[in-house]
Design an enzyme around this catalytic site. Structure first.
Site, PDB file in Angstrom:
ATOM      1  N   GLY A  21       0.374  -1.364  -0.567  1.00  0.00           N
ATOM      2  CA  GLY A  21      -0.256   0.129  -0.074  1.00  0.00           C
ATOM      3  C   GLY A  21       0.565   1.209   0.226  1.00  0.00           C
ATOM      4  N   LYS A  43       5.720  -0.350   7.724  1.00  0.00           N
ATOM      5  CA  LYS A  43       5.069   1.150   7.083  1.00  0.00           C
ATOM      6  C   LYS A  43       6.058   1.870   7.452  1.00  0.00           C
ATOM      7  CE  LYS A  43       1.730   4.705   8.478  1.00  0.00           C
ATOM      8  NZ  LYS A  43       0.703   5.425   9.323  1.00  0.00           N
ATOM      9  N   ASP A 136     -11.290   6.891  14.530  1.00  0.00           N
ATOM     10  CA  ASP A 136     -11.606   6.624  12.707  1.00  0.00           C
ATOM     11  C   ASP A 136     -11.996   5.376  12.826  1.00  0.00           C
ATOM     12  OD1 ASP A 136     -11.834   7.236  10.335  1.00  0.00           O
ATOM     13  OD2 ASP A 136      -9.498   7.266   9.556  1.00  0.00           O
TER      14      ASP A 136
END
EC number: 2.7.11.17
Length: 533
Positions: A21, A43, A136
């Site tokens: 991603g 990440k 979120d």
């Protein structure tokens, strides 16, 4: 002088593989810890591009993720800073999104929905017990550990999460994703853990019927629905849902956060704790079908937001809207009236191009979970750019009626044609519409360069941009004019109106001038041959 040693622990200990991603400042890649052979998801954040505030957010995310250790939460295993980059090493979750998995199932029941929301509630309860509010919760952040049947649901992405003390309520900023925001956040009231429970209510509603409780293409109207708690359980799809499931949704979607059910209380609700005897086992095919459309809409919207304003080249034709079968369109606002219907074909727009739009939507593919302060600001700025495009379309089309609807009757303006005087009202501009614009049938193309929008409170905004106008002159040669414009907008009764503008440079819409025998264009009459608004 002592030499500084650059940390290379990630580079030394991990091997990187394919990209999973990508975001604005980060990329997620599969990696393997070399000594053990264990696979993870890394990440990788480019810290060279981060502001001081972004650095603080990164540190907060790492701190929160280190704290949370639960089977239903994507776990952080390592956090490493190297020169120019920061690495967050997470569980490698390979099952994809929960909502995508559901639509691929041959059988899906209310009891399955109960099991899904139970795992989500377990993760939320763990967060709340540790003083963390996620802020979120949404389908994109609900993943499955693997592709195996019965794989655990895992809560991901704590980029917006905050630390709170007990039941502390405070204003932590406008954060979240529009359809999942709670009334208290929209009211800008102090808030805390209950915001996560509101989002759980929205998610549970979708899990049961495949569409959200609050829906409107217009964000302002969507927010009004949420603040009013305006949802229902329409027939026929809700007729087969048990009263206990509806009761839990009602307790989650309680407007008053003080009266809203907590995560620990929800886990004790009969529809969760006594699933086998309370939740229906009937297969819900319509839910699966609706959820497929809901997923497609989410993905399409994300793709559109990613590419929407790279360049916008619009047709010179009149705006058209092709209505797909089954879609109900509100002709006044081109609004899809039901979230259950098919995805609409976007309308063609006027011949205006927006180039290099710093204030438009530039969504990352990482997720749509940038702070809603950023999200809301972006949406409002985009609204201003859009209405400015509409105003210019009215000018290009010589449509004075459309122009007057967009402009305040007391519109003021400074422009070259007024010779330094402040023009007030519409009469000065009416002359050009009636005597020049309406008589011009030459194609005109306008380009808006580098629009910058400044929001002034909730109901006022200022936009500054360079306006290029392309046209063909009297001899058929292409020409371009440039002007620098600033427009002030004010929202009255939910409608934006231009109340003032200031323009320098050339007039902006050409009118074909008369030609003299030697072929040179005659601009006698000065700027009165040129449209000046």
């Amino acid at each position: 002088m002592a030499s500084t040693t650059t940390c290379t622990r990630f580079t030394d200990e991990y091997q990187l593989f394919e990209e999973l991603g990508k975001g604005a400042f980060s990329v997620v890649r599969r990696c393997m810890k070399i000594p053990t052979g264990q696979e993870y998801a890394a990440k990788i954040i480019n810290t060279k591009k981060l502001s001081a505030r972004d650095h603080q957010k990164l540190e907060r995310e790492a701190r929160i993720c280190r704290l949370l250790k639960h089977p239903n939460i994507v776990r952080l295993h390592d956090s490493i800073s190297e020169e120019g980059f920061h690495y967050l090493v997470f569980d490698l979750v390979t099952g994809g999104e929960l909502f995508e998995d559901i639509v691929a199932r041959e059988y899906y029941s209310e009891a399955d929905a109960s099991h899904c929301i139970q795992q989500i509630l377990e993760s939320v309860n763990h967060c709340h017990l540790n003083g963390i509010v996620h802020r979120d919760l949404k389908p994109e952040n609900l993943l499955l550990a693997s592709k195996s049947k019965g794989a655990a649901v895992k809560l991901a992405d704590f980029g917006l999460a905050i630390e709170v003390q007990g039941d502390q309520q405070a204003w932590f900023g406008f954060a979240g994703t529009p359809g999942y925001l709670s009334p208290e956040v929209l009211r800008k009231d102090p808030y805390g853990k209950p915001v996560d429970m509101w989002a759980c209510g929205v998610i549970l509603y979708i899990l049961l019927v495949g569409y959200p409780p609050f829906w409107d293409e217009d964000q302002h109207r969507l927010y009004q629905q949420i603040k009013a708690g305006a949802y229902d359980f329409p027939s026929p799809e809700w007729d087969t849902v048990t009263p206990e499931a509806k009761d839990l949704i009602n307790k989650m979607l309680t407007i008053n956060p003080a009266k809203r059910i907590t995560a620990s209380e929800a886990l004790k609700h009969p529809w969760i704790s006594h699933r086998a005897t309370v939740a229906s086992m009937m297969h819900r095919q319509e839910t699966v079908d609706c959820l497929k459309k809901f997923n497609a809409r989410r993905k399409l919207k994300g793709a559109i937001l990613t590419t929407m304003l790279a360049t916008r080249n619009f047709s010179a034709a009149k705006s058209l809207l092709k209505k797909p079968d089954g879609v109900k369109i509100n002709n006044k606002a081109n609004v899809v009236t039901s979230p259950k219907e098919n995805i609409p074909t976007p309308a063609l727009e006027p011949q205006t191009t927006v180039i290099h739009n710093p204030d438009g939507n530039k969504e990352s593919t990482e997720s749509s979970n940038t702070t809603i302060e950023d999200e809301d600001v972006k949406a409002r700025k985009q609204e201003i750019i859009k209405v400015t495009e509409q105003l210019i379309e009215a000018i290009n089309n010589g449509d004075f009626e459309a122009y007057t609807k967009i402009c305040d009757p007391g519109l003021t303006a400074f422009e070259p044609e007024a010779l330094g005087n402040l023009v007030e009202g519409m009469d000065f501009h009416r002359f050009y519409f009636e005597n020049a614009l309406s008589k011009s049938n030459k194609p005109i193309h306008t380009i808006i360069l580098n629009p910058h929008v400044h929001l002034v409170g909730e109901d006022a905004a200022c936009i500054a941009y360079i306006r290029l106008t392309q046209y063909m002159d009297g001899s058929g040669m292409p020409k371009t004019m440039q002007s620098e414009e600033t427009r002030v907008w004010h929202r009255r009764d939910g409608k934006w109106q231009n109340v003032h503008f200031h323009r320098s440079g050339s007039p902006t819409v050409p009118i074909k001038p008369p030609c003299i025998p030697n072929g040179k264009e005659n601009y006698s009459g000065g700027t009165s041959l040129w449209q000046n608004i």
